[in-house]
Enzyme design. Structure first.
Site, PDB file in Angstrom:
ATOM      1  N   SER A  19       3.134  -2.222  10.232  1.00 53.42           N
ATOM      2  CA  SER A  19       4.589  -2.122  10.408  1.00 53.42           C
ATOM      3  C   SER A  19       5.326  -3.426  10.075  1.00 53.42           C
ATOM      4  O   SER A  19       6.229  -3.842  10.799  1.00 53.42           O
ATOM      5  CB  SER A  19       4.932  -1.642  11.826  1.00 53.42           C
ATOM      6  N   ASN A  26       0.861  -1.185   0.000  1.00 56.65           N
ATOM      7  CA  ASN A  26       0.000   0.000   0.000  1.00 56.65           C
ATOM      8  C   ASN A  26       0.894   1.230   0.000  1.00 56.65           C
ATOM      9  O   ASN A  26       1.463   1.592   1.035  1.00 56.65           O
ATOM     10  CB  ASN A  26      -0.917  -0.034   1.235  1.00 56.65           C
ATOM     11  N   GLU A  50      -5.450  -5.402  10.211  1.00 53.22           N
ATOM     12  CA  GLU A  50      -4.441  -4.386  10.517  1.00 53.22           C
ATOM     13  C   GLU A  50      -4.782  -3.704  11.841  1.00 53.22           C
ATOM     14  O   GLU A  50      -5.635  -2.817  11.877  1.00 53.22           O
ATOM     15  CB  GLU A  50      -4.424  -3.315   9.420  1.00 53.22           C
ATOM     16  N   GLY A  94       2.210   2.189  10.905  1.00 50.16           N
ATOM     17  CA  GLY A  94       3.089   3.348  10.820  1.00 50.16           C
ATOM     18  C   GLY A  94       3.680   3.781  12.149  1.00 50.16           C
ATOM     19  O   GLY A  94       4.290   4.830  12.255  1.00 50.16           O
ATOM     20  N   HIS A 148      -9.585   0.690   4.551  1.00 46.59           N
ATOM     21  CA  HIS A 148      -8.329   0.897   5.275  1.00 46.59           C
ATOM     22  C   HIS A 148      -8.580   1.818   6.471  1.00 46.59           C
ATOM     23  O   HIS A 148      -9.427   2.718   6.408  1.00 46.59           O
ATOM     24  CB  HIS A 148      -7.264   1.504   4.351  1.00 46.59           C
ATOM     25  N   LYS A 183       0.055   4.247  -0.361  1.00 44.72           N
ATOM     26  CA  LYS A 183      -0.609   5.400   0.253  1.00 44.72           C
ATOM     27  C   LYS A 183      -0.377   6.653  -0.607  1.00 44.72           C
ATOM     28  O   LYS A 183      -0.280   6.540  -1.833  1.00 44.72           O
ATOM     29  CB  LYS A 183      -0.166   5.570   1.710  1.00 44.72           C
ATOM     30  N   GLU A 225      -7.137   4.274   7.593  1.00 42.06           N
ATOM     31  CA  GLU A 225      -7.021   5.708   7.320  1.00 42.06           C
ATOM     32  C   GLU A 225      -8.298   6.232   6.657  1.00 42.06           C
ATOM     33  O   GLU A 225      -8.715   7.372   6.900  1.00 42.06           O
ATOM     34  CB  GLU A 225      -5.780   5.987   6.457  1.00 42.06           C
TER      35      GLU A 225
END
Length: 247
Positions: free
Chosen positions: A210, A10, A164, A170, A94, A12, A96
């Site tokens: 991560s 991904n 996730e 991150g 996702h 991003k 985010e």
């Protein structure tokens, strides 16, 4: 049955034609495990560019799409447009999208249904936040997210489920291989009970949060971890190491 290992990258909102072009050259020239399905999630503005340059043995994904084919939805893209660029996958739900852009479970379900109806493969993301894990409600949260996705899926062969934990994305914190395995195992049990045993045995449940060259081998050895959704490390040459985690 053996589930084909699946590694998604991904990217991003990162990269430009120069840096992505260099990454693509690295990937095209690398020796990768042929038993792994690899899909790269590119920014929508670069989907055409990436699909035209990346070796056809690698798939490409959009990072999001909308729930209808066309219309007055400024800034959105549809599965039809994604397919028109020769791209066959989309990442939906996702964290985010959920937590930065406020997408609801319901909307993610509707997007999933529409993407699948239009022949895209869907990497459907689920995962708990830190306060939810610390509050002991990880299962409740991920089961609720999974249910909304499951309610919108007819053909599970086109779905990859990506677990996730939001607290590991991150942050440099990775769920331990045991923590990842435990949730993946419970998700498979949920699918067995609520969808079917056949789907539970065949659907790929991948881990994201991560993942690096250093953590990937032990994570890949867990029996219910069928691959990875990789963030930052997918923009670096170590992505090849992660693809080859089982080799």
């Amino acid at each position: 049955m053996t589930r084909k290992f699946f590694v998604g990258g991904n990217w991003k909102m990162n990269g430009d034609k120069k840096s992505l072009g260099e990454l693509i050259q690295t990937m095209n020239g690398a020796k990768v495990d042929p038993n792994v399905e690899v899909v790269c999630g590119a920014p929508s503005i670069y989907l055409d560019f990436v699909r035209s340059k990346l070796d056809p043995k690698f798939g490409v994904a959009a990072q999001n799409c909308y729930k209808v084919p066309k219309g007055a939805f400024t800034g959105e893209i549809s599965p039809a447009m994604i397919k028109d660029c020769g791209v066959n996958w989309v990442i939906l739900g996702h964290s985010e999208r959920r937590h930065v852009f406020g997408e609801s479970d319901e909307l993610i379900g509707q997007k999933t249904a529409h993407a699948l109806e239009n022949g895209l493969g869907v990497i459907a993301c689920i995962g708990e936040k830190l306060d939810e894990r610390e509050g002991g409600i990880t299962e409740k949260v991920v089961f609720a997210q999974t249910k909304v996705i499951a309610d919108n899926v007819k053909d599970w062969s086109k779905v990859v489920l990506a677990y996730e934990p939001v607290w590991a994305i991150g942050t440099g914190k990775t769920a331990s291989p045991q923590q990842a395995q435990e949730v993946h195992d419970k998700l498979r049990e949920w699918l067995k009970t609520n969808v079917s045993e056949a789907v539970a045995n065949s659907v790929r449940i991948i881990y994201g949060g991560s993942v690096t060259g250093a953590t990937c081998k032990e994570l890949a050895s867990q029996k219910d971890v069928d691959g990875f959704l990789v963030g930052g490390a997918s923009l670096k040459p170590e992505f090849i190491e992660i693809i080859n985690a089982k080799a």
